[in-house]
Write an enzyme that holds these catalytic residues in place. Structure first.
Site, PDB file in Angstrom:
ATOM      1  N   LYS A 183      66.335   3.770  55.003  1.00 56.12           N
ATOM      2  CA  LYS A 183      67.401   4.279  54.118  1.00 56.12           C
ATOM      3  C   LYS A 183      68.162   5.404  54.807  1.00 56.12           C
ATOM      4  O   LYS A 183      67.573   6.422  55.156  1.00 56.12           O
ATOM      5  CB  LYS A 183      66.790   4.803  52.810  1.00 56.12           C
ATOM      6  CG  LYS A 183      67.772   5.576  51.929  1.00 56.12           C
ATOM      7  CD  LYS A 183      67.077   6.267  50.755  1.00 56.12           C
ATOM      8  CE  LYS A 183      68.038   7.207  50.028  1.00 56.12           C
ATOM      9  NZ  LYS A 183      67.368   7.964  48.949  1.00 56.12           N
TER      10      LYS A 183
ATOM     11  N   ASP B  68      74.191  12.289  49.402  1.00 54.69           N
ATOM     12  CA  ASP B  68      73.925  11.754  48.071  1.00 54.69           C
ATOM     13  C   ASP B  68      74.428  12.731  47.017  1.00 54.69           C
ATOM     14  O   ASP B  68      73.780  13.734  46.723  1.00 54.69           O
ATOM     15  CB  ASP B  68      72.414  11.514  47.907  1.00 54.69           C
ATOM     16  CG  ASP B  68      72.079  10.860  46.585  1.00 54.69           C
ATOM     17  OD1 ASP B  68      73.020  10.410  45.896  1.00 54.69           O
ATOM     18  OD2 ASP B  68      70.883  10.789  46.250  1.00 54.69           O
TER      19      ASP B  68
ATOM     20  N   LYS C 285      74.559  14.741  40.577  1.00 53.87           N
ATOM     21  CA  LYS C 285      73.503  15.751  40.651  1.00 53.87           C
ATOM     22  C   LYS C 285      74.066  17.077  40.159  1.00 53.87           C
ATOM     23  O   LYS C 285      75.111  17.523  40.645  1.00 53.87           O
ATOM     24  CB  LYS C 285      73.016  15.893  42.096  1.00 53.87           C
ATOM     25  CG  LYS C 285      72.197  14.712  42.585  1.00 53.87           C
ATOM     26  CD  LYS C 285      71.745  14.918  44.018  1.00 53.87           C
ATOM     27  CE  LYS C 285      71.018  13.702  44.577  1.00 53.87           C
ATOM     28  NZ  LYS C 285      69.717  13.436  43.969  1.00 53.87           N
TER      29      LYS C 285
ATOM     30  N   ASP D 171      72.140   7.604  40.778  1.00 56.57           N
ATOM     31  CA  ASP D 171      71.425   8.464  41.731  1.00 56.57           C
ATOM     32  C   ASP D 171      70.184   7.750  42.276  1.00 56.57           C
ATOM     33  O   ASP D 171      69.566   8.221  43.230  1.00 56.57           O
ATOM     34  CB  ASP D 171      71.050   9.790  41.051  1.00 56.57           C
ATOM     35  CG  ASP D 171      70.683  10.868  42.045  1.00 56.57           C
ATOM     36  OD1 ASP D 171      70.843  10.634  43.265  1.00 56.57           O
ATOM     37  OD2 ASP D 171      70.237  11.937  41.613  1.00 56.57           O
TER      38      ASP D 171
ATOM     39  N   GLU E 272      70.000   5.291  44.250  1.00 60.25           N
ATOM     40  CA  GLU E 272      70.789   4.413  45.118  1.00 60.25           C
ATOM     41  C   GLU E 272      70.006   3.897  46.321  1.00 60.25           C
ATOM     42  O   GLU E 272      70.316   2.833  46.844  1.00 60.25           O
ATOM     43  CB  GLU E 272      72.053   5.145  45.598  1.00 60.25           C
ATOM     44  CG  GLU E 272      71.862   6.116  46.773  1.00 60.25           C
ATOM     45  CD  GLU E 272      70.967   7.299  46.457  1.00 60.25           C
ATOM     46  OE1 GLU E 272      70.880   7.686  45.285  1.00 60.25           O
ATOM     47  OE2 GLU E 272      70.337   7.826  47.386  1.00 60.25           O
TER      48      GLU E 272
ATOM     49  N   ARG F 230      67.060   2.641  46.681  1.00 64.04           N
ATOM     50  CA  ARG F 230      66.363   1.359  46.462  1.00 64.04           C
ATOM     51  C   ARG F 230      67.341   0.186  46.549  1.00 64.04           C
ATOM     52  O   ARG F 230      66.949  -0.924  46.921  1.00 64.04           O
ATOM     53  CB  ARG F 230      65.621   1.416  45.119  1.00 64.04           C
ATOM     54  CG  ARG F 230      66.499   1.538  43.918  1.00 64.04           C
ATOM     55  CD  ARG F 230      65.749   1.981  42.655  1.00 64.04           C
ATOM     56  NE  ARG F 230      65.336   3.374  42.707  1.00 64.04           N
ATOM     57  CZ  ARG F 230      64.594   3.972  41.788  1.00 64.04           C
ATOM     58  NH1 ARG F 230      64.162   3.299  40.738  1.00 64.04           N
ATOM     59  NH2 ARG F 230      64.274   5.242  41.897  1.00 64.04           N
TER      60      ARG F 230
HETATM   61 ZN   LIG Z   1      70.046   9.579  44.829  1.00 68.21          ZN
END
Ligand SMILES: [Zn+2]
Length: 510
Positions: A258, A263, A270, A341, A343, A345
């Site tokens: 990943k 992010d 967030k 959030d 993301e 996966r």
């Molecule tokens: Zn995230």
């Protein structure tokens, strides 16, 4: 790239007239029992007037060693739950003192500890030094450099010194990729840095940068990056890496990393300062790239290694993907977004779907994903990373891998999946096949990191390769969210976990 170099040094070098080296570090549970007579005699004299000798890290004057600098670093193993990373901690203190004192080329001797959990003490101490000396890429580009670039190791083979240097080259690459700010290491820049750093090794590197190809082949990853597409320098990339050994292939490792370059959380943004430090959400891809660097340098026989890195920015904007959307994965599984959030996966599910297809013709394949995936894993296991196997890897491989991690100084916790991890994420409305996540963040959800893994198994198509399938495929997800950074998660140094574990696991296979 500046990488700490390790050298094999004979104990004959321990004379004050040796100008090749300028300090001696002793790492031992009992430094006063060091096997070099002149050093031992000096230490016993010093201990008579300084009670700190043998109790804490101390630098003292010792005319019989190179540079006259003697640094004793006692290791305290005072309970039965200790692991080998205690050697890294004292080595970090010792190398800091060496550098602060003006040494540039120290020697180090590490005791041999025969207890099974401490057999890698030398390697762990050596990497503790390297970790301490590493400076961020931005600092080096601004002209800062560690004063120490060489470390002599007493009582090791030349082969060990070479291997440690190759491992450190991989770890250093990982730290650079993981620890660097999001514009300097934007997706294209991350890919370029991989290409440049792996040039001249036996690793093939291919970068997918065509947006139409990415949109059709990595649909979940591109949903994460949808709001980034309008900014050219933020557009996603996939880096494909492959190492083929000379001679027969007996095992194949297929690894997804990943690489969320930054992010924001996306539309599920967030808040409360939680976005700070999110340039480190690329630690999984960084560790996989670093491992490939080590592999390329050491060229192990018998094991083919294939990797895919998903590099994408989870941006926010008018075109951002939002919760409730239903998007088909590369494997054709219809995914309803729970929280944007969650993301990582999504990125891994597409990468693993490609690796699943590659595994069909591979010799003895084992699949992995590596990610700073869930704050839940950090909450549950702290500095330990989580090993979450599927039903095929569960009985043997996962226990082996987790045991190897502990001995390598990268402690892990085995975290098996349960039936309810799959039932909780099924979309009972039938509008989609699976929910990407609950609407809350993972740390607020029971079994947060296990649910994420159940999703990855489902959305990547690996659910069709379980223990009772026609072609079972062993898979382990490694959640390094709590282990990827040492100290402050925003500005602390990346650790390169689980690079050493992968290397020792590979050694065990061949
Ligand atoms: Zn995230």
């Amino acid at each position: 790239m500046v990488v700490l170099q390790f050298f094999q040094v004979s104990s004959d070098a321990l004379t004050s007239s040796n100008v090749d080296w300028d300090a001696l570090i002793i790492i031992s549970q009992n430094p006063l029992a060091v096997p070099f007579e002149s050093v031992r005699t000096a230490l016993l004299q010093q201990a008579a007037i300084d009670k700190r000798i043998g109790q804490q890290v101390v630098l003292s004057l010792c005319p019989s060693v190179p540079g006259q600098r003697l640094i004793t670093a006692p290791v305290q193993i005072d309970d039965e739950y200790g692991d080998v990373s205690v050697y890294a901690e004292v080595a970090q203190q010792a190398i800091s003192q060496a550098q602060a004192s003006g040494a540039k080329r120290p020697l180090m001797w590490v005791e041999h500890n025969p207890q099974p959990q401490f057999v890698q003490a030398l390697e762990v101490a050596a990497f503790g030094c390297a970790q301490q000396l590493w400076l961020p890429l931005e600092a080096r580009e601004a002209g800062h450099h560690a004063a120490i670039e060489s470390l002599g190791l007493l009582d090791v083979s030349a082969e060990t010194a070479l291997q440690l240097t190759a491992l450190e080259a991989g770890k250093s690459l990982t730290r650079d990729l993981c620890g660097t700010e999001p514009e300097r290491m934007a997706p294209y820049a991350f890919a370029d840095y991989c290409v440049k750093s792996l040039a001249g090794t036996d690793v093939q590197v291919e970068v997918i940068d065509d947006i139409d190809t990415l949109l059709s082949d990595y649909p979940l990853m591109c949903a994460v990056g949808r709001a980034s597409l309008s900014v050219e320098r933020h557009q996603p990339r996939v880096v494909q890496l492959e190492y083929r050994p000379v001679g027969e292939v007996r095992h194949t490792l297929l690894i997804a990393g990943k690489g969320v370059i930054f992010d924001t959380g996306g539309a599920s943004i967030k808040v409360g300062g939680g976005m700070s430090g999110m340039s480190r959400d690329k630690g999984g891809a960084a560790a996989v790239a670093g491992f490939m660097k080590t592999i390329g340098l050491l060229q192990p026989a018998g094991v083919r290694v294939v990797a895919q890195l998903g590099l994408v920015r989870n941006s926010i904007g008018s075109d951002a993907y939002v919760p409730d959307e239903i998007i088909a994965s590369h494997a054709g599984v219809r995914v309803r977004i729970g929280n944007t959030d969650a993301e990582g996966r999504l990125v891994l599910a597409d990468l693993l779907s490609h690796l699943r297809l590659a595994a069909k013709d591979a010799v003895q394949p084992q699949l992995f994903s590596v990610a700073t995936l869930t704050s839940h894993a950090g909450r549950a296991y702290g500095r330990h990373f989580a090993t979450v196997p599927n039903s095929v890897a569960q009985p043997v491989l996962a226990a082996n891998f987790t045991a190897v991690a502990r001995v390598a100084g990268e402690p892990a916790m085995l975290s098996p999946l349960a039936h309810e991890d799959f039932s909780v994420i099924s979309d009972t409305s039938l509008a989609a096949d699976v929910l990407s996540s609950m609407h809350l963040g993972s740390s607020m959800v029971t079994r947060g990191h296990q649910l994420a893994t159940a999703f990855i198994v489902t959305a990547s198509g690996l659910a069709k390769h379980g223990a009772n399938a026609k072609q079972p495929l062993p898979f382990m997800h490694l959640d390094i969210a709590g282990a990827a950074i040492e100290g402050d998660p925003r500005y602390g140094k990346p650790t390169a976990v689980p690079l050493q574990t992968f290397w020792h696991y590979l050694q065990q296979l061949i």
